[in-house]
Design a protein around this motif. Structure first.
Motif, PDB file in Angstrom:
ATOM      1  N   ASN A  40       0.863  -1.164   0.000  1.00  0.00           N
ATOM      2  CA  ASN A  40       0.000   0.000   0.000  1.00  0.00           C
ATOM      3  C   ASN A  40       0.906   1.221   0.000  1.00  0.00           C
ATOM      4  OD1 ASN A  40      -2.271   1.740   0.285  1.00  0.00           O
ATOM      5  ND2 ASN A  40      -3.354   0.095   1.332  1.00  0.00           N
ATOM      6  N   CYS A  41       0.372   2.333  -0.337  1.00  0.00           N
ATOM      7  CA  CYS A  41       1.138   3.569  -0.460  1.00  0.00           C
ATOM      8  C   CYS A  41       1.621   4.039   0.912  1.00  0.00           C
ATOM      9  CB  CYS A  41       0.265   4.632  -1.104  1.00  0.00           C
ATOM     10  SG  CYS A  41       1.029   6.243  -1.202  1.00  0.00           S
ATOM     11  N   GLU A  42       2.933   4.128   1.088  1.00  0.00           N
ATOM     12  CA  GLU A  42       3.500   4.577   2.365  1.00  0.00           C
ATOM     13  C   GLU A  42       3.053   5.982   2.730  1.00  0.00           C
ATOM     14  OE1 GLU A  42       7.517   4.077   3.675  1.00  0.00           O
ATOM     15  OE2 GLU A  42       7.771   2.279   2.447  1.00  0.00           O
ATOM     16  N   CYS A  43       2.924   6.853   1.761  1.00  0.00           N
ATOM     17  CA  CYS A  43       2.586   8.240   2.081  1.00  0.00           C
ATOM     18  C   CYS A  43       1.133   8.400   2.526  1.00  0.00           C
ATOM     19  CB  CYS A  43       2.887   9.164   0.908  1.00  0.00           C
ATOM     20  SG  CYS A  43       1.953   8.815  -0.586  1.00  0.00           S
ATOM     21  N   HIS A  44       0.265   7.458   2.168  1.00  0.00           N
ATOM     22  CA  HIS A  44      -1.143   7.563   2.561  1.00  0.00           C
ATOM     23  C   HIS A  44      -1.554   6.545   3.614  1.00  0.00           C
ATOM     24  CE1 HIS A  44      -1.288   9.502  -1.474  1.00  0.00           C
ATOM     25  NE2 HIS A  44      -1.926  10.389  -0.745  1.00  0.00           N
ATOM     26  N   TRP A  45      -0.958   5.385   3.608  1.00  0.00           N
ATOM     27  CA  TRP A  45      -1.402   4.322   4.495  1.00  0.00           C
ATOM     28  C   TRP A  45      -0.482   4.124   5.687  1.00  0.00           C
ATOM     29  CZ3 TRP A  45       0.589  -0.355   6.074  1.00  0.00           C
ATOM     30  CH2 TRP A  45      -0.281  -1.099   6.882  1.00  0.00           C
ATOM     31  N   GLY A  46       0.779   3.876   5.438  1.00  0.00           N
ATOM     32  CA  GLY A  46       1.700   3.626   6.535  1.00  0.00           C
ATOM     33  C   GLY A  46       3.043   3.120   6.052  1.00  0.00           C
ATOM     34  N   PRO A  63      -4.301   0.534  17.849  1.00  0.00           N
ATOM     35  CA  PRO A  63      -5.591   1.034  17.350  1.00  0.00           C
ATOM     36  C   PRO A  63      -5.479   1.891  16.086  1.00  0.00           C
ATOM     37  CG  PRO A  63      -5.526   1.223  19.733  1.00  0.00           C
ATOM     38  CD  PRO A  63      -4.143   0.805  19.291  1.00  0.00           C
ATOM     39  N   ASP A  64      -4.447   2.704  15.978  1.00  0.00           N
ATOM     40  CA  ASP A  64      -4.297   3.536  14.791  1.00  0.00           C
ATOM     41  C   ASP A  64      -4.018   2.693  13.551  1.00  0.00           C
ATOM     42  OD1 ASP A  64      -3.997   6.152  13.415  1.00  0.00           O
ATOM     43  OD2 ASP A  64      -1.927   5.436  13.164  1.00  0.00           O
ATOM     44  N   LEU A  65      -3.161   1.688  13.677  1.00  0.00           N
ATOM     45  CA  LEU A  65      -2.871   0.806  12.544  1.00  0.00           C
ATOM     46  C   LEU A  65      -4.109  -0.001  12.167  1.00  0.00           C
ATOM     47  CD1 LEU A  65      -1.021  -0.387  10.433  1.00  0.00           C
ATOM     48  CD2 LEU A  65      -0.110  -1.936  12.192  1.00  0.00           C
ATOM     49  N   LEU A  66      -4.855  -0.459  13.146  1.00  0.00           N
ATOM     50  CA  LEU A  66      -6.102  -1.177  12.855  1.00  0.00           C
ATOM     51  C   LEU A  66      -7.048  -0.271  12.059  1.00  0.00           C
ATOM     52  CD1 LEU A  66      -7.898  -3.697  13.227  1.00  0.00           C
ATOM     53  CD2 LEU A  66      -8.703  -2.659  15.369  1.00  0.00           C
ATOM     54  N   GLY A  96     -17.217  -0.621  20.928  1.00  0.00           N
ATOM     55  CA  GLY A  96     -17.429   0.779  20.619  1.00  0.00           C
ATOM     56  C   GLY A  96     -16.138   1.554  20.423  1.00  0.00           C
ATOM     57  N   LEU A  97     -15.068   0.844  20.060  1.00  0.00           N
ATOM     58  CA  LEU A  97     -13.750   1.469  19.932  1.00  0.00           C
ATOM     59  C   LEU A  97     -13.421   1.921  18.517  1.00  0.00           C
ATOM     60  CD1 LEU A  97     -11.823  -1.061  22.187  1.00  0.00           C
ATOM     61  CD2 LEU A  97     -12.817   1.159  22.830  1.00  0.00           C
ATOM     62  N   ILE A  98     -14.313   1.660  17.575  1.00  0.00           N
ATOM     63  CA  ILE A  98     -14.094   2.053  16.188  1.00  0.00           C
ATOM     64  C   ILE A  98     -14.815   3.372  15.951  1.00  0.00           C
ATOM     65  CG2 ILE A  98     -14.539   1.445  13.778  1.00  0.00           C
ATOM     66  CD1 ILE A  98     -12.401  -0.317  15.122  1.00  0.00           C
TER      67      ILE A  98
END
Length: 169
Positions: A40-46, A63-66, A96-98
């Motif tokens: 996936n695109c590093e600049c947009h995804w990770g 949580p952020d990566l999820l 309720g964490l999403i």
């Protein structure tokens, strides 16, 4: 005259069903990982390190990566990525964490992009049971972590139709 059971009496049974469905997801999807060639695109995804985590089975994502993973729409093999995150994703949903940007149907769209109904029978059945158990629990929980209208939106988006959710089993 027979007395109708109160919804509160069904709550523990519904919670047991939901917990069993979450356990079923963990069992069925144990060992799943993103395809080794996934990117996936590093600049947009990770970063490459983030992507590497998706290629290792059964490890907890922060949580952020999820969030970035389920929200990304441009995976080469979205089904494999969804299978990788599904147990953790489902648990976070129920808790309720999403927090989607525009509504919980976004999370349902992540299910739909994975075409889960076309997966092997055991996998599709585990997803279906999770969605049904969560919906049933939400309908009788007096204070659900996720409001019923949001769960309905997610389930409808995940399955591509409102029909099965309009009637609770």
């Amino acid at each position: 005259m027979s007395e109708q059971p109160q919804a509160g009496h069904d709550l523990p049974r519904a919670r047991c069903r939901l917990d069993a469905a979450l356990g079923g997801l963990a069992d069925v999807f144990r060992g799943m990982a993103a395809h080794p060639g996934e990117h996936n695109c590093e600049c947009h995804w990770g970063s490459a390190a983030d992507l590497a985590q998706l290629k290792v089975a059964d490890t907890e994502l922060d949580p952020d990566l999820l969030r970035r993973t389920w929200q990304a729409i441009d995976w080469n093999d979205h089904a494999a990525v969804l299978r990788r995150i599904l147990p953790q994703f489902a648990t976070a949903l129920v808790g309720g964490l999403i927090e989607p940007l525009f509504g919980l149907e976004e999370a349902g769209d992540a299910f739909a992009r994975g075409h889960w109904q076309e997966w092997p029978a055991e996998q599709a059945a585990a997803v279906q049971e999770f969605l049904q158990a969560w919906w049933a629990y939400t309908l009788i929980d007096p204070d659900p972590a996720v409001p019923a209208h949001d769960v309905l939106a997610l389930c409808s988006a995940a399955g591509g139709t409102l029909d099965p959710w309009a009637v609770n089993d």
